[in-house]
Design an enzyme around this catalytic site. Sequence first.
Site, short mmCIF file in Angstrom:
data_model
loop_
_atom_site.label_atom_id
_atom_site.label_comp_id
_atom_site.label_asym_id
_atom_site.label_seq_id
_atom_site.Cartn_x
_atom_site.Cartn_y
_atom_site.Cartn_z
CB SER A 1 8.06 -3.72 -8.25
OG SER A 1 9.19 -2.64 -7.59
CG ASN B 1 12.13 5.15 2.82
OD1 ASN B 1 11.08 5.21 1.85
ND2 ASN B 1 13.57 5.53 1.95
CG HIS C 1 17.72 5.97 0.60
ND1 HIS C 1 17.22 6.34 -0.18
CD2 HIS C 1 19.11 5.66 -0.08
CE1 HIS C 1 18.27 7.66 -1.11
NE2 HIS C 1 19.46 6.63 -0.87
CG ASP D 1 17.13 9.22 2.14
OD1 ASP D 1 17.21 9.44 1.00
OD2 ASP D 1 15.74 8.86 2.67
CD GLU E 1 14.69 -1.72 -3.72
OE1 GLU E 1 13.99 -0.70 -4.24
OE2 GLU E 1 16.18 -0.91 -4.81
C1 GRF Z 1 12.89 2.31 -5.79
O1 GRF Z 1 14.21 1.89 -6.95
C2 GRF Z 1 12.45 1.55 -4.71
O2 GRF Z 1 14.30 1.96 -3.94
C3 GRF Z 1 12.92 3.25 -4.89
O3 GRF Z 1 11.75 4.02 -5.42
C4 GRF Z 1 12.43 3.34 -6.76
C5 GRF Z 1 10.83 2.41 -7.11
O4 GRF Z 1 10.07 1.69 -6.16
N1 GRF Z 1 12.04 3.64 -3.23
P1 GRF Z 1 8.83 0.86 -6.92
O5 GRF Z 1 8.98 -0.05 -7.82
O6 GRF Z 1 7.83 1.96 -7.15
O7 GRF Z 1 8.43 -0.05 -5.35
#
Ligand code: GRF
Length: 195
Positions: free
Chosen positions: A12, A107, A109, A145, A174
């Site tokens: 996502s 990255n 986080h 991190d 995010e």
């Molecule tokens: C999210 O919580 C992100 O912060 C962490 O991985 C989770 C899923 O991310 N790094 P995505 O939907 O695959 O981008």
Amino acid sequence: ARVAILISGGGSNMLALLRDMASGDHPAQAVLVASNDPGAAGLARAAALGVAVAAVDHRPFGGDRAAFEAALLEPILAARPDILCLAGFMRVLTPAFVDRFAGRMLNIHPSLLPKYPGLHTHQRALEAGDAEAGCTVHEVTPVLDAGPILGQARVPVLAGDTADTLAARVLVQEHRLYPAVLRRFAAGDRTPVFL
Ligand code: GRF
């Protein structure tokens, strides 16, 4: 700038980055989406948007991180990226890999670093009774991190929150934060973004 995005799952955050880069007047273009999981749903979502994809399954390499990374590097280097964006990428990278992209690997986080590096960040924030939570985009350095912070977004922790409800609230931020940071970073500006 040429951007390669590394994912492990749904992607996502990757989608948010791709959409923003496709919305014109953006200093970056996506040249590759790569994953350590050939089954990552994000790969099909990227391919549907016309972005080159690659997958190197980390499981056959067992604990040999260096061998896995050597295989993963092949499609990455072939794409000639200027910037690497880790987006839901769930493998720890060796210092050797990180050093190859020093100063140009980001990255996201799901915590307000330096609080809660590592996993289960939302559960830890709830258990600590924090009034707020959020996400951080940082430069990737050999320490997990812990690199220079390039952006943060905050959300309130609400009564009755579970790790899932809090994660969902943070994920929305995010998807706002990462594109905002990449736009600025790709233009050569490392001033942190605070949403
Ligand atoms: C999210 O919580 C992100 O912060 C962490 O991985 C989770 C899923 O991310 N790094 P995505 O939907 O695959 O981008």
